[in-house]
Write a protein that holds these residues in place. Sequence first.
Motif, mmCIF file in Angstrom:
data_model
loop_
_atom_site.group_PDB
_atom_site.id
_atom_site.type_symbol
_atom_site.label_atom_id
_atom_site.label_comp_id
_atom_site.label_asym_id
_atom_site.label_seq_id
_atom_site.Cartn_x
_atom_site.Cartn_y
_atom_site.Cartn_z
ATOM 1 N N PHE A 97 0.805 -1.210 0.000
ATOM 2 C CA PHE A 97 0.000 0.000 0.000
ATOM 3 C C PHE A 97 0.839 1.261 0.000
ATOM 4 O O PHE A 97 0.290 2.341 0.052
ATOM 5 C CB PHE A 97 -0.933 0.004 1.212
ATOM 6 C CG PHE A 97 -1.944 -1.101 1.124
ATOM 7 C CD1 PHE A 97 -2.939 -1.047 0.154
ATOM 8 C CD2 PHE A 97 -1.893 -2.197 1.963
ATOM 9 C CE1 PHE A 97 -3.861 -2.061 0.074
ATOM 10 C CE2 PHE A 97 -2.825 -3.198 1.869
ATOM 11 C CZ PHE A 97 -3.827 -3.147 0.924
ATOM 12 N N SER A 98 2.129 1.161 -0.140
ATOM 13 C CA SER A 98 2.948 2.368 -0.171
ATOM 14 C C SER A 98 2.789 3.051 -1.526
ATOM 15 O O SER A 98 2.425 2.442 -2.532
ATOM 16 C CB SER A 98 4.423 2.032 0.074
ATOM 17 O OG SER A 98 4.940 1.383 -1.045
ATOM 18 N N THR A 99 3.047 4.309 -1.568
ATOM 19 C CA THR A 99 2.863 5.113 -2.776
ATOM 20 C C THR A 99 3.816 4.660 -3.864
ATOM 21 O O THR A 99 3.407 4.530 -5.038
ATOM 22 C CB THR A 99 3.112 6.598 -2.441
ATOM 23 O OG1 THR A 99 2.295 6.970 -1.362
ATOM 24 C CG2 THR A 99 2.808 7.469 -3.625
ATOM 25 N N ALA A 100 5.022 4.392 -3.551
ATOM 26 C CA ALA A 100 5.999 3.971 -4.556
ATOM 27 C C ALA A 100 5.582 2.647 -5.170
ATOM 28 O O ALA A 100 5.684 2.434 -6.390
ATOM 29 C CB ALA A 100 7.373 3.856 -3.934
ATOM 30 N N LEU A 107 3.263 -0.456 -9.646
ATOM 31 C CA LEU A 107 2.228 -1.369 -10.149
ATOM 32 C C LEU A 107 1.385 -0.708 -11.241
ATOM 33 O O LEU A 107 1.053 -1.323 -12.250
ATOM 34 C CB LEU A 107 1.308 -1.819 -9.004
ATOM 35 C CG LEU A 107 1.894 -2.865 -8.060
ATOM 36 C CD1 LEU A 107 0.943 -3.118 -6.897
ATOM 37 C CD2 LEU A 107 2.142 -4.154 -8.807
ATOM 38 N N LEU A 108 1.062 0.562 -11.027
ATOM 39 C CA LEU A 108 0.285 1.295 -12.021
ATOM 40 C C LEU A 108 1.077 1.406 -13.334
ATOM 41 O O LEU A 108 0.525 1.237 -14.430
ATOM 42 C CB LEU A 108 -0.072 2.683 -11.488
ATOM 43 C CG LEU A 108 -1.037 3.505 -12.315
ATOM 44 C CD1 LEU A 108 -2.372 2.805 -12.441
ATOM 45 C CD2 LEU A 108 -1.214 4.876 -11.699
ATOM 46 N N GLY A 109 2.378 1.647 -13.260
ATOM 47 C CA GLY A 109 3.231 1.725 -14.444
ATOM 48 C C GLY A 109 3.303 0.390 -15.171
ATOM 49 O O GLY A 109 3.243 0.333 -16.396
#
Length: 158
Positions: free
Chosen positions: A9-12, A17-19
């Motif tokens: 759940f970390s932003t990085a 994952l989005l990338g």
Amino acid sequence: MAVKERDRFSTATRIRLLGEQTAARVYRSQTKRQARRSRLTGRAALLALVVCSLVVALAYPIRQYVAQRSEIADLERKKQQAQERVEELRDLKARWQDDAYAEQRIRERLHYVMPGETGFIVVDPDAAKQARTDLGAADRPWYANVWDGVDKSDAADR
């Protein structure tokens, strides 16, 4: 495991994952485009083949059609000229059936004069010069002139 959940759940991690998901979507869409392009290329090639076949199949009949239309136009033009010539000949025939016209033409061509008239012949000076140039045939024997006539006739047949 708690560390992994927190990592998840970390932003990085989310950005990474989005990338990856975006990259996978782009890759899939490029693959679909390439598949579509290859299908369109095959269709385009088939369409081009059909069009070329039609052009080749229709080229000769179209050329014949154009040539026949041109021939028809020429024949119609000749027909029109023949009709005009027929009309001219009908007019000439009607004129020759008139005694006054026939008498006039006979008097001009044969130099006839009526009793009591005096006939004159006017000689064109240019015609006299031209006749003098043709005297070469009169100086030769008659059989040479006949033979030249045969030669000219033979040349005209060729």
